[in-house]
Motif scaffolding. Structure first.
Motif, PDB file in Angstrom:
ATOM      1  N   GLN A  48       0.840  -1.189   0.000  1.00 62.76           N
ATOM      2  CA  GLN A  48       0.000   0.000   0.000  1.00 62.76           C
ATOM      3  C   GLN A  48       0.881   1.247   0.000  1.00 62.76           C
ATOM      4  OE1 GLN A  48      -3.657  -0.249  -0.019  1.00 62.76           O
ATOM      5  NE2 GLN A  48      -2.818  -2.199  -0.700  1.00 62.76           N
ATOM      6  N   CYS A 116      -8.204   4.618  -5.951  1.00 66.34           N
ATOM      7  CA  CYS A 116      -8.250   4.543  -4.487  1.00 66.34           C
ATOM      8  C   CYS A 116      -6.936   4.005  -3.936  1.00 66.34           C
ATOM      9  CB  CYS A 116      -9.416   3.669  -4.032  1.00 66.34           C
ATOM     10  SG  CYS A 116     -11.041   4.440  -4.258  1.00 66.34           S
ATOM     11  N   LYS A 120      -5.941   6.937  -1.531  1.00 65.56           N
ATOM     12  CA  LYS A 120      -6.807   6.754  -0.369  1.00 65.56           C
ATOM     13  C   LYS A 120      -6.114   7.252   0.896  1.00 65.56           C
ATOM     14  CE  LYS A 120      -5.459   2.196   1.337  1.00 65.56           C
ATOM     15  NZ  LYS A 120      -5.938   0.866   1.729  1.00 65.56           N
ATOM     16  N   PRO A 122      -5.398   6.387   4.693  1.00 64.84           N
ATOM     17  CA  PRO A 122      -5.419   5.219   5.585  1.00 64.84           C
ATOM     18  C   PRO A 122      -6.360   5.417   6.766  1.00 64.84           C
ATOM     19  CG  PRO A 122      -3.172   5.819   5.021  1.00 64.84           C
ATOM     20  CD  PRO A 122      -4.045   6.926   4.512  1.00 64.84           C
ATOM     21  N   VAL A 125     -12.558   4.078   6.386  1.00 65.57           N
ATOM     22  CA  VAL A 125     -13.192   2.917   5.766  1.00 65.57           C
ATOM     23  C   VAL A 125     -14.713   3.044   5.744  1.00 65.57           C
ATOM     24  CG1 VAL A 125     -11.311   1.387   6.414  1.00 65.57           C
ATOM     25  CG2 VAL A 125     -13.206   1.691   7.983  1.00 65.57           C
ATOM     26  N   TYR A 130     -14.116   0.584   0.379  1.00 64.27           N
ATOM     27  CA  TYR A 130     -12.911   1.414   0.358  1.00 64.27           C
ATOM     28  C   TYR A 130     -11.666   0.572   0.602  1.00 64.27           C
ATOM     29  CZ  TYR A 130     -10.406   5.842   0.931  1.00 64.27           C
ATOM     30  OH  TYR A 130      -9.562   6.904   0.779  1.00 64.27           O
ATOM     31  N   GLU A 131     -11.722  -0.326   1.579  1.00 63.71           N
ATOM     32  CA  GLU A 131     -10.592  -1.206   1.859  1.00 63.71           C
ATOM     33  C   GLU A 131     -10.617  -2.437   0.959  1.00 63.71           C
ATOM     34  OE1 GLU A 131      -7.932  -0.994   4.466  1.00 63.71           O
ATOM     35  OE2 GLU A 131      -8.505   1.022   3.902  1.00 63.71           O
ATOM     36  N   THR A 134      -8.912  -1.929  -2.311  1.00 62.79           N
ATOM     37  CA  THR A 134      -7.503  -1.543  -2.290  1.00 62.79           C
ATOM     38  C   THR A 134      -6.609  -2.595  -1.654  1.00 62.79           C
ATOM     39  OG1 THR A 134      -7.856  -0.350  -0.203  1.00 62.79           O
ATOM     40  CG2 THR A 134      -7.991   0.933  -2.246  1.00 62.79           C
ATOM     41  N   LYS A 135      -7.154  -3.402  -0.743  1.00 64.77           N
ATOM     42  CA  LYS A 135      -6.319  -4.385  -0.043  1.00 64.77           C
ATOM     43  C   LYS A 135      -6.776  -5.823  -0.284  1.00 64.77           C
ATOM     44  CE  LYS A 135      -4.696  -3.544   4.025  1.00 64.77           C
ATOM     45  NZ  LYS A 135      -4.576  -3.264   5.474  1.00 64.77           N
TER      46      LYS A 135
END
Length: 244
Positions: A48, A116, A120, A122, A125, A130-131, A134-135
């Motif tokens: 990230q 994002c 984004k 950190p 959320v 949103y998470e 991205t993850k």
């Protein structure tokens, strides 16, 4: 007297508890030096942006933007069988045209959001996906028609905020690159009539801000602003203030 005394074992136990409570969790490790080998194409395998040191985050973003979103065109995307669903669902390559921000990870068989990932904040959320985008990766293909739209959200959504940061970043970069506006000048000395865009902008700010002018005047010999590394650091700091 005995009722006022505390057993030695109790004192030792208290000291142990206090020492353990005072130990703070170590901050997560961050990457302090830019390495082009860490610019990974597959979004499911990337670090990230916040895992990089602040002073190289912009360099990492720029490297990913130059590569663009990962959108592999496979002959067949892996299928997933959902509960109570006779039809096998899979990622649809037409989404690349419908959602220019979408990426696909072959490693995780999941969708991600390029914009994002880049911009984004950190810990925030509260917006749908949103998470996830991205993850972890989004792979609920059964509900993707709604899920992708929900991720985009309304005008003030987190996704659209990241999109705006992305557009602003690109516009800023293009205004310098496509118009031939280089930072450095051929002659950046104090007597030069054209010191280059960077020093000319600095001189303009000095002429319009007394505090900046005084700061430069007090350090006239040490604050020449002609070192390329200093100019890049200065520009990076300004960029972070603009897009944060």
């Amino acid at each position: 007297m005995r009722k006022f005394l505390v057993p030695r074992a109790c004192i030792e136990n208290v000291s142990v508890v206090q020492s353990e409570a005072e130990v703070e969790e170590a901050p997560p490790n961050v990457v302090n030096e830019f390495n082009s080998n860490e610019i990974v194409r597959d979004p499911g395998l990337r670090k990230q942006i916040y895992e990089y040191a602040l002073n190289i985050q912009d360099q990492v973003r720029r490297a990913y933007i130059l590569k663009g979103p990962t959108q592999p065109i496979l002959e067949n995307f892996p299928g997933t069988q959902f509960a109570r669903e006779p039809r096998i669902r899979a990622f649809c390559k037409s989404w690349f045209k419908s959602y220019t921000w979408i990426e696909y990870s072959e490693f995780k068989d999941a969708a991600y959001c390029f914009h994002c990932f880049l911009f984004k904040q950190p810990g925030r959320v509260e917006h749908f996906g949103y998470e996830v985008f991205t993850k972890g990766g989004y792979k609920n293909w059964k509900s993707a028609s709604n899920g992708l739209k929900d991720h985009v959200g309304g005008h003030g959504s987190m996704h659209n905020s990241c999109m705006k940061h992305y557009d602003d970043y690109n516009n800023q970069r293009q205004s310098i690159e496509t118009q031939g506006m280089a930072f450095r000048g051929h002659n950046e000395s104090l007597t030069s009539l054209n010191k280059g865009n960077f020093r000319e902008i600095v001189d303009w700010v000095k002429s319009n801000n007394e505090q900046v002018r005084d700061a430069f005047d007090r350090c006239a010999k040490d604050c020449t602003m002609i070192c390329s590394d200093i100019q890049k650091d200065f520009a990076t700091s300004c960029a972070h203030e603009v897009i944060k």
